[in-house]
Motif scaffolding. Structure first.
Motif, PDB file in Angstrom:
ATOM      1  N   GLU A   2       1.194  -1.381  -0.062  1.00 19.84           N
ATOM      2  CA  GLU A   2       0.014   0.274   0.497  1.00 19.84           C
ATOM      3  C   GLU A   2       1.210   1.023  -0.425  1.00 19.84           C
ATOM      4  O   GLU A   2       0.666   2.358  -1.262  1.00 19.84           O
ATOM      5  CB  GLU A   2      -0.975   0.468   1.290  1.00 19.84           C
ATOM      6  CG  GLU A   2      -1.976   0.899   1.607  1.00 19.84           C
ATOM      7  CD  GLU A   2      -2.684   1.391   0.417  1.00 19.84           C
ATOM      8  OE1 GLU A   2      -3.432   2.279   0.262  1.00 19.84           O
ATOM      9  OE2 GLU A   2      -3.009   0.469  -0.415  1.00 19.84           O
ATOM     10  N   ARG A   5       2.187   1.962  -3.238  1.00 18.52           N
ATOM     11  CA  ARG A   5       0.949   1.946  -4.412  1.00 18.52           C
ATOM     12  C   ARG A   5       0.730   3.534  -4.397  1.00 18.52           C
ATOM     13  O   ARG A   5       0.719   4.331  -4.998  1.00 18.52           O
ATOM     14  CB  ARG A   5      -0.307   1.109  -3.958  1.00 18.52           C
ATOM     15  CG  ARG A   5      -1.280   1.564  -5.249  1.00 18.52           C
ATOM     16  CD  ARG A   5      -2.959   1.344  -4.306  1.00 18.52           C
ATOM     17  NE  ARG A   5      -3.157   2.059  -3.197  1.00 18.52           N
ATOM     18  CZ  ARG A   5      -4.235   3.371  -2.798  1.00 18.52           C
ATOM     19  NH1 ARG A   5      -3.903   4.210  -4.472  1.00 18.52           N
ATOM     20  NH2 ARG A   5      -4.247   3.596  -2.499  1.00 18.52           N
ATOM     21  N   GLU A  57      -1.708  -4.350 -10.524  1.00 15.93           N
ATOM     22  CA  GLU A  57      -1.818  -6.224 -10.480  1.00 15.93           C
ATOM     23  C   GLU A  57      -1.387  -6.912  -9.720  1.00 15.93           C
ATOM     24  O   GLU A  57      -2.023  -7.912 -10.092  1.00 15.93           O
ATOM     25  CB  GLU A  57      -1.548  -5.982 -12.341  1.00 15.93           C
ATOM     26  CG  GLU A  57      -2.373  -5.179 -13.284  1.00 15.93           C
ATOM     27  CD  GLU A  57      -3.841  -5.941 -13.729  1.00 15.93           C
ATOM     28  OE1 GLU A  57      -2.827  -7.489 -13.225  1.00 15.93           O
ATOM     29  OE2 GLU A  57      -3.888  -5.322 -14.261  1.00 15.93           O
ATOM     30  N   GLY A  59      -1.006  -7.197  -7.117  1.00 14.07           N
ATOM     31  CA  GLY A  59      -2.026  -6.765  -5.327  1.00 14.07           C
ATOM     32  C   GLY A  59      -2.918  -7.742  -5.817  1.00 14.07           C
ATOM     33  O   GLY A  59      -3.428  -8.403  -6.734  1.00 14.07           O
ATOM     34  N   ASP A  60      -4.082  -6.966  -4.506  1.00 17.47           N
ATOM     35  CA  ASP A  60      -5.687  -7.914  -4.605  1.00 17.47           C
ATOM     36  C   ASP A  60      -6.237  -6.675  -5.350  1.00 17.47           C
ATOM     37  O   ASP A  60      -7.247  -7.561  -4.999  1.00 17.47           O
ATOM     38  CB  ASP A  60      -5.662  -8.080  -3.258  1.00 17.47           C
ATOM     39  CG  ASP A  60      -5.182  -9.154  -2.659  1.00 17.47           C
ATOM     40  OD1 ASP A  60      -4.226 -10.475  -3.261  1.00 17.47           O
ATOM     41  OD2 ASP A  60      -5.101  -9.552  -1.189  1.00 17.47           O
ATOM     42  N   THR A  61      -6.008  -5.668  -5.514  1.00 20.41           N
ATOM     43  CA  THR A  61      -7.006  -4.753  -5.950  1.00 20.41           C
ATOM     44  C   THR A  61      -7.048  -5.455  -7.407  1.00 20.41           C
ATOM     45  O   THR A  61      -6.483  -5.755  -8.009  1.00 20.41           O
ATOM     46  CB  THR A  61      -6.390  -3.614  -6.114  1.00 20.41           C
ATOM     47  OG1 THR A  61      -5.463  -3.159  -5.025  1.00 20.41           O
ATOM     48  CG2 THR A  61      -7.032  -2.522  -6.868  1.00 20.41           C
ATOM     49  N   THR A  62      -8.684  -4.278  -7.495  1.00 19.14           N
ATOM     50  CA  THR A  62      -9.197  -5.294  -9.257  1.00 19.14           C
ATOM     51  C   THR A  62      -8.577  -4.106  -9.961  1.00 19.14           C
ATOM     52  O   THR A  62      -8.645  -3.034  -9.307  1.00 19.14           O
ATOM     53  CB  THR A  62     -10.777  -5.626  -9.034  1.00 19.14           C
ATOM     54  OG1 THR A  62     -11.295  -4.058  -8.643  1.00 19.14           O
ATOM     55  CG2 THR A  62     -10.909  -6.389  -8.427  1.00 19.14           C
TER      56      THR A  62
END
Length: 118
Positions: A2, A5, A57, A59-62
């Motif tokens: 995080e 990011r 991409e 990570g778990d983020t859509t």
């Protein structure tokens, strides 16, 4: 992840700030040209945006691939136009304001095409 990011998002925003700041400096000039902040800002924003997508991409983020594609194409056009005209002592006003419009469009896509607003 995080933290990375957020750092990349911050650098991405700084890049667009430098690009637009360099353009605002040129607004009152009679002869428009590509200056250093425009060059550095467009490159920084583009590279940080690519890295930001990579981190998202991983990570778990859509990731909204349509939005990423639009921002990638617009950012690449901005970068190519800036780099292709960096050595010219003067660029046409239409090209200058075209780069400005594309920069604002890229920011608008980021803000308005967001899942936060749904």
């Amino acid at each position: 992840m995080e933290f990375v990011r957020l750092v990349l998002l911050f650098v991405h925003i700084l890049g667009f700030g430098a690009l637009l700041g360099g353009m605002f400096v040129q607004m009152s000039a009679g002869d428009k040209r590509i200056n250093g902040p425009m060059r550095d800002g467009s490159g920084t924003a583009f590279l940080a945006g690519l890295l930001l997508v990579g981190v998202l991409e991983a990570g778990d983020t859509t990731v909204d691939h349509a939005k990423v594609a639009v921002k990638l194409v617009v950012g690449l056009v901005i970068l190519v136009l800036v780099m292709a005209n960096i050595r010219k002592p003067k660029i046409p006003d239409a090209l200058f304001y075209g780069i400005f419009g594309l920069s604002v469009l890229n920011i608008a896509v980021a803000v308005f095409w967001s899942p936060v607003h749904k």
